[in-house]
Write a protein that holds these residues in place. Structure first.
Motif, PDB file in Angstrom:
ATOM      1  N   ILE A  29      -6.708   4.281  -2.955  1.00  0.00           N
ATOM      2  CA  ILE A  29      -5.458   5.227  -2.840  1.00  0.00           C
ATOM      3  C   ILE A  29      -4.472   5.354  -3.877  1.00  0.00           C
ATOM      4  O   ILE A  29      -4.439   6.810  -4.476  1.00  0.00           O
ATOM      5  CB  ILE A  29      -4.711   4.723  -1.608  1.00  0.00           C
ATOM      6  CG1 ILE A  29      -5.424   4.730  -0.135  1.00  0.00           C
ATOM      7  CG2 ILE A  29      -3.461   5.359  -1.330  1.00  0.00           C
ATOM      8  CD1 ILE A  29      -4.630   4.142   0.947  1.00  0.00           C
ATOM      9  N   VAL A  30      -4.100   4.514  -4.683  1.00  0.00           N
ATOM     10  CA  VAL A  30      -3.516   4.698  -5.933  1.00  0.00           C
ATOM     11  C   VAL A  30      -4.265   5.744  -7.010  1.00  0.00           C
ATOM     12  O   VAL A  30      -3.359   6.305  -7.398  1.00  0.00           O
ATOM     13  CB  VAL A  30      -3.252   3.249  -6.475  1.00  0.00           C
ATOM     14  CG1 VAL A  30      -2.658   3.510  -7.906  1.00  0.00           C
ATOM     15  CG2 VAL A  30      -2.035   2.568  -5.721  1.00  0.00           C
ATOM     16  N   ALA A  31      -5.567   5.565  -6.927  1.00  0.00           N
ATOM     17  CA  ALA A  31      -6.286   6.464  -7.806  1.00  0.00           C
ATOM     18  C   ALA A  31      -6.360   7.772  -7.269  1.00  0.00           C
ATOM     19  O   ALA A  31      -7.074   8.683  -8.323  1.00  0.00           O
ATOM     20  CB  ALA A  31      -7.599   5.839  -8.093  1.00  0.00           C
ATOM     21  N   GLY A  32      -6.190   8.019  -6.131  1.00  0.00           N
ATOM     22  CA  GLY A  32      -6.214   9.161  -5.455  1.00  0.00           C
ATOM     23  C   GLY A  32      -7.723   9.664  -5.091  1.00  0.00           C
ATOM     24  O   GLY A  32      -8.128  10.713  -4.770  1.00  0.00           O
ATOM     25  N   ASP A  33      -8.616   8.580  -4.899  1.00  0.00           N
ATOM     26  CA  ASP A  33      -9.850   8.437  -4.518  1.00  0.00           C
ATOM     27  C   ASP A  33     -10.202   8.547  -2.931  1.00  0.00           C
ATOM     28  O   ASP A  33     -10.908   9.036  -2.384  1.00  0.00           O
ATOM     29  CB  ASP A  33     -10.753   7.442  -5.154  1.00  0.00           C
ATOM     30  CG  ASP A  33     -10.819   7.344  -6.705  1.00  0.00           C
ATOM     31  OD1 ASP A  33     -10.665   8.752  -7.232  1.00  0.00           O
ATOM     32  OD2 ASP A  33     -11.229   6.370  -7.286  1.00  0.00           O
ATOM     33  N   VAL A  34      -9.056   7.880  -2.335  1.00  0.00           N
ATOM     34  CA  VAL A  34      -8.731   8.032  -0.990  1.00  0.00           C
ATOM     35  C   VAL A  34      -7.769   8.571  -0.439  1.00  0.00           C
ATOM     36  O   VAL A  34      -6.608   8.279  -1.038  1.00  0.00           O
ATOM     37  CB  VAL A  34      -9.340   6.572  -0.373  1.00  0.00           C
ATOM     38  CG1 VAL A  34      -8.650   6.426   1.173  1.00  0.00           C
ATOM     39  CG2 VAL A  34     -10.307   5.713  -0.640  1.00  0.00           C
ATOM     40  N   PRO A  35      -7.620   9.603   0.479  1.00  0.00           N
ATOM     41  CA  PRO A  35      -6.487  10.401   0.626  1.00  0.00           C
ATOM     42  C   PRO A  35      -5.576   9.340   1.767  1.00  0.00           C
ATOM     43  O   PRO A  35      -5.898   8.559   2.357  1.00  0.00           O
ATOM     44  CB  PRO A  35      -6.987  11.445   1.638  1.00  0.00           C
ATOM     45  CG  PRO A  35      -8.504  11.018   2.112  1.00  0.00           C
ATOM     46  CD  PRO A  35      -8.956  10.055   1.154  1.00  0.00           C
ATOM     47  N   ALA A  36      -4.297   9.599   1.538  1.00  0.00           N
ATOM     48  CA  ALA A  36      -3.201   9.011   2.332  1.00  0.00           C
ATOM     49  C   ALA A  36      -2.203   9.970   2.443  1.00  0.00           C
ATOM     50  O   ALA A  36      -1.855  10.754   1.358  1.00  0.00           O
ATOM     51  CB  ALA A  36      -2.822   7.948   1.773  1.00  0.00           C
ATOM     52  N   THR A  37      -1.341   9.663   3.302  1.00  0.00           N
ATOM     53  CA  THR A  37      -0.129  10.712   3.658  1.00  0.00           C
ATOM     54  C   THR A  37       0.863   9.941   2.850  1.00  0.00           C
ATOM     55  O   THR A  37       1.934   9.105   3.215  1.00  0.00           O
ATOM     56  CB  THR A  37       0.246  10.843   5.056  1.00  0.00           C
ATOM     57  OG1 THR A  37      -1.082  11.447   5.592  1.00  0.00           O
ATOM     58  CG2 THR A  37       1.415  11.861   5.295  1.00  0.00           C
ATOM     59  N   VAL A  38       1.357  10.254   1.663  1.00  0.00           N
ATOM     60  CA  VAL A  38       2.216   9.874   0.446  1.00  0.00           C
ATOM     61  C   VAL A  38       3.790  10.164   1.115  1.00  0.00           C
ATOM     62  O   VAL A  38       3.806  11.515   1.026  1.00  0.00           O
ATOM     63  CB  VAL A  38       1.840   9.924  -0.681  1.00  0.00           C
ATOM     64  CG1 VAL A  38       3.060   9.322  -1.576  1.00  0.00           C
ATOM     65  CG2 VAL A  38       0.672   9.330  -1.044  1.00  0.00           C
ATOM     66  N   VAL A  39       4.456   9.456   1.266  1.00  0.00           N
ATOM     67  CA  VAL A  39       5.998   9.712   1.463  1.00  0.00           C
ATOM     68  C   VAL A  39       6.878   9.365   0.285  1.00  0.00           C
ATOM     69  O   VAL A  39       7.910  10.060   0.329  1.00  0.00           O
ATOM     70  CB  VAL A  39       6.341   9.054   2.722  1.00  0.00           C
ATOM     71  CG1 VAL A  39       5.559   9.248   3.844  1.00  0.00           C
ATOM     72  CG2 VAL A  39       6.525   7.233   2.668  1.00  0.00           C
TER      73      VAL A  39
END
Length: 125
Positions: A14-24
């Protein structure tokens, strides 16, 4: 090595941007995103970008970064309108670190669960 990204770690991905997440919220050291299986109306994970297997390892290696996770959690709570602003029901939040599989930790990258938006009872669980 501690602090280095781990290829098999979901949160490192997630940190690397390889897995999507809803970043707040995101800073140079911290990222906060919505939990995909929320346990409260507001359930956000606040993690250091550096990989440490749990909260104890993070605090031992980088106490300032551990403190930064808590500061960011407070900032997210304010942005999400769950920070205490009075004495009414529903104000306030909980920050939980699960450490070890016996405590419910399923992703072994230090992370804080920021939970709010409803009342809680003691004991938790």
């Amino acid at each position: 090595m501690a602090g280095e990204p781990q290829a098999d770690c979901l949160f490192c991905k997630i940190v690397a941007g390889d897995v999507p997440a809803t970043v707040v919220r995101e800073s140079q050291e911290i990222i906060a995103f919505r939990d995909i299986n929320p346990q409260a109306p507001t359930h956000i994970l606040v993690i250091p970008k550096a990989h440490y297997p749990d909260a104890a390892a993070l605090a031992a290696a980088e106490p300032q970064l551990a403190a930064d996770v808590l500061v960011e959690a407070g900032e997210v709570a304010a942005e999400e309108n769950i920070a205490p602003s009075g004495s009414g029901p529903g104000t306030g939040y909980r920050i939980v670190f699960n450490t070890g599989s016996g405590a419910g930790q399923t992703v072994f990258h230090a992370h804080a669960h920021l939970l709010g938006g409803r009342g809680f009872n003691w004991p938790p669980g």
